[in-house]
Scaffold this motif. Structure first.
Motif, mmCIF file in Angstrom:
data_model
loop_
_atom_site.group_PDB
_atom_site.id
_atom_site.type_symbol
_atom_site.label_atom_id
_atom_site.label_comp_id
_atom_site.label_asym_id
_atom_site.label_seq_id
_atom_site.Cartn_x
_atom_site.Cartn_y
_atom_site.Cartn_z
ATOM 1 N N GLU A 298 -20.729 -21.049 51.052
ATOM 2 C CA GLU A 298 -21.723 -20.097 50.585
ATOM 3 C C GLU A 298 -22.410 -19.489 51.801
ATOM 4 O OE1 GLU A 298 -24.149 -21.099 46.865
ATOM 5 O OE2 GLU A 298 -25.622 -21.199 48.499
ATOM 6 N N ALA A 299 -22.666 -18.190 51.724
ATOM 7 C CA ALA A 299 -23.392 -17.487 52.788
ATOM 8 C C ALA A 299 -24.637 -16.861 52.185
ATOM 9 C CB ALA A 299 -22.509 -16.405 53.410
ATOM 10 N N LYS A 300 -25.776 -17.100 52.828
ATOM 11 C CA LYS A 300 -27.013 -16.414 52.462
ATOM 12 C C LYS A 300 -27.330 -15.429 53.577
ATOM 13 C CE LYS A 300 -29.177 -20.227 50.023
ATOM 14 N NZ LYS A 300 -30.128 -21.313 50.230
ATOM 15 N N VAL A 301 -27.468 -14.174 53.205
ATOM 16 C CA VAL A 301 -27.744 -13.121 54.185
ATOM 17 C C VAL A 301 -28.931 -12.317 53.681
ATOM 18 C CG1 VAL A 301 -26.856 -11.116 55.405
ATOM 19 C CG2 VAL A 301 -25.301 -12.965 54.798
ATOM 20 N N GLY A 302 -30.037 -12.325 54.447
ATOM 21 C CA GLY A 302 -31.246 -11.700 53.933
ATOM 22 C C GLY A 302 -31.573 -12.368 52.604
ATOM 23 N N GLY A 303 -31.705 -11.588 51.551
ATOM 24 C CA GLY A 303 -32.005 -12.198 50.250
ATOM 25 C C GLY A 303 -30.782 -12.482 49.393
ATOM 26 N N GLN A 304 -29.574 -12.165 49.912
ATOM 27 C CA GLN A 304 -28.386 -12.276 49.054
ATOM 28 C C GLN A 304 -27.623 -13.577 49.293
ATOM 29 O OE1 GLN A 304 -25.884 -8.898 48.169
ATOM 30 N NE2 GLN A 304 -26.947 -7.771 49.768
ATOM 31 N N THR A 305 -26.941 -14.020 48.266
ATOM 32 C CA THR A 305 -26.097 -15.210 48.396
ATOM 33 C C THR A 305 -24.712 -14.904 47.842
ATOM 34 O OG1 THR A 305 -28.031 -16.601 48.046
ATOM 35 C CG2 THR A 305 -25.898 -17.664 47.801
#
Ligand code: GTQ
Length: 352
Positions: A298-305
């Protein structure tokens, strides 16, 4: 007098005068700094780039369809550009970098040319293709990181019986920004081989260089393939140690003769995240393209997952916090404009 102290009709009058003034100076191609200063000189990066992920299962289907619509020869390069959703029409995945998915079918040749833009390839799918760089061929195997530095002749071909797909990364937006692009087509469709396969790797990529070789500081490496099996073996060998809290086990590709990045405009990295490992959030000023070569997570980037799996590609905009979790042992490849920012003294990062 401060604006807060002005009566409403005086405020309106002043706004109208300013608007009128802006219009008059606008006809002479001038514009007031004070209206845009905050955007021009932000307190921190506010990238217009959007975090985005492309699933390989979908990408593959679309690029294979392109194979039925146009030949490699007709297209010159049969590539689907990955356009950042916030930069449509600009052929860019970040402000500085281009990415695309190239397909070459059995028997096809993408004819020889050269250009000022520097390119990298990351082989994703299929066997039997080669890239030739300045007279030497290299067989493309999955996970191989191959470069074609600025102004080197390159052609691609597929001698096998499967479609071959790879990711192209180029500095096209940088060269366009600088108005410094040149290109040339070769008279030879496929380059005549001048050296046997493996020659450059043996001469420049085995902790030795030819005795009289003195590279200039920003000269790209003559090593034009970084075989995946070597990268993977190095990561596996260090994977038993304690992972860095923000990076896991992360290495950067270098020009072995100088320690600098393989090409002056693009930096590349490979990283191992053990199963169950979660990185702490990290941000840096180089917008980065990441490819999952092995594993899933899983990648969380800024507010997105997002969930990612093999061959999925995602982009992390400048100064967006990134957090990764591996649900299986995972190997990620990434590239960015970091060497440019470092050469200019601009690069920053922050461990959160
Ligand atoms: O393979 O030479 O994706 O020239 C874009 C421009 C690939 C290439 C791209 C190119 C190439």
């Amino acid at each position: 007098m401060h604006a807060a102290n002005l009566p409403p009709d005086a405020l309106r009058e002043r706004a109208a005068q300013r608007a009128n003034y802006y219009e008059r100076i606008g006809t002479r191609h001038m514009t007031p700094l004070w209206e845009v200063l905050g955007a021009l000189v932000p307190t921190q990066p506010r990238s217009p780039v959007q975090a985005a992920l492309w699933r390989y299962a979908e990408l593959r289907e679309q690029v294979i369809e392109a194979g039925r619509l146009i030949t490699a020869e007709e297209a010159e390069r049969r590539v689907l550009i990955l356009e950042n959703p916030a930069l449509r029409g600009q052929s860019s995945i970040t402000q500085s970098l281009y990415a695309g998915l190239q397909l070459i079918l059995p028997g096809e040749v993408a004819p020889a040319h050269r250009h000022s833009q520097s390119a990298l390839r990351l082989v994703l799918d299929g066997e039997g293709a080669y890239t030739a760089v300045d007279g030497e061929r290299t067989t493309m195997r999955r996970g191989d990181f191959i470069i074609t530095p600025a102004w080197t002749w390159h052609d691609h071909g597929n001698l096998g019986d499967q479609p071959v797909v790879w990711l192209d990364g180029l500095d096209i937006p940088i060269v366009r920004f600088l108005d410094a692009g040149f290109a040339e087509k070769s008279e030879q469709h496929s380059q005549v081989t001048q050296r046997p396969e493996g020659d450059a790797l043996a001469r420049y990529g085995a902790n030795m260089v030819p005795v009289d070789y003195q590279p200039r500081p920003a000269e790209p490496t003559r090593v034009f393939v970084y075989p995946f099996e070597r990268t993977r073996a190095s990561l596996k060998a260090i994977a038993g140690g304690t992972p860095d809290a923000h990076h896991g086990h992360k290495l950067r590709y270098v020009n072995p003769a100088t320690g600098a990045s393989p090409m002056p405009t693009i930096g590349a990295f490979a990283q191992w995240l053990p199963r169950g490992f979660e990185t702490r959030p990290y941000r840096c000023t180089d917008g980065t393209v990441v490819v999952c070569l092995e594993g899933e997570g899983e990648a969380k980037v800024g507010g997105q997952t997002w969930r990612f799996q093999e061959n999925d590609i995602f982009v992390v905009p400048s100064w967006h916090a990134l957090q990764l979790r591996a649900d299986r042992d995972s190997l990620l490849f990434s590239f960015s404009d970091r060497p440019v920012q470092q050469a200019l003294g601009l690069w920053r990062d922050e461990r959160l």
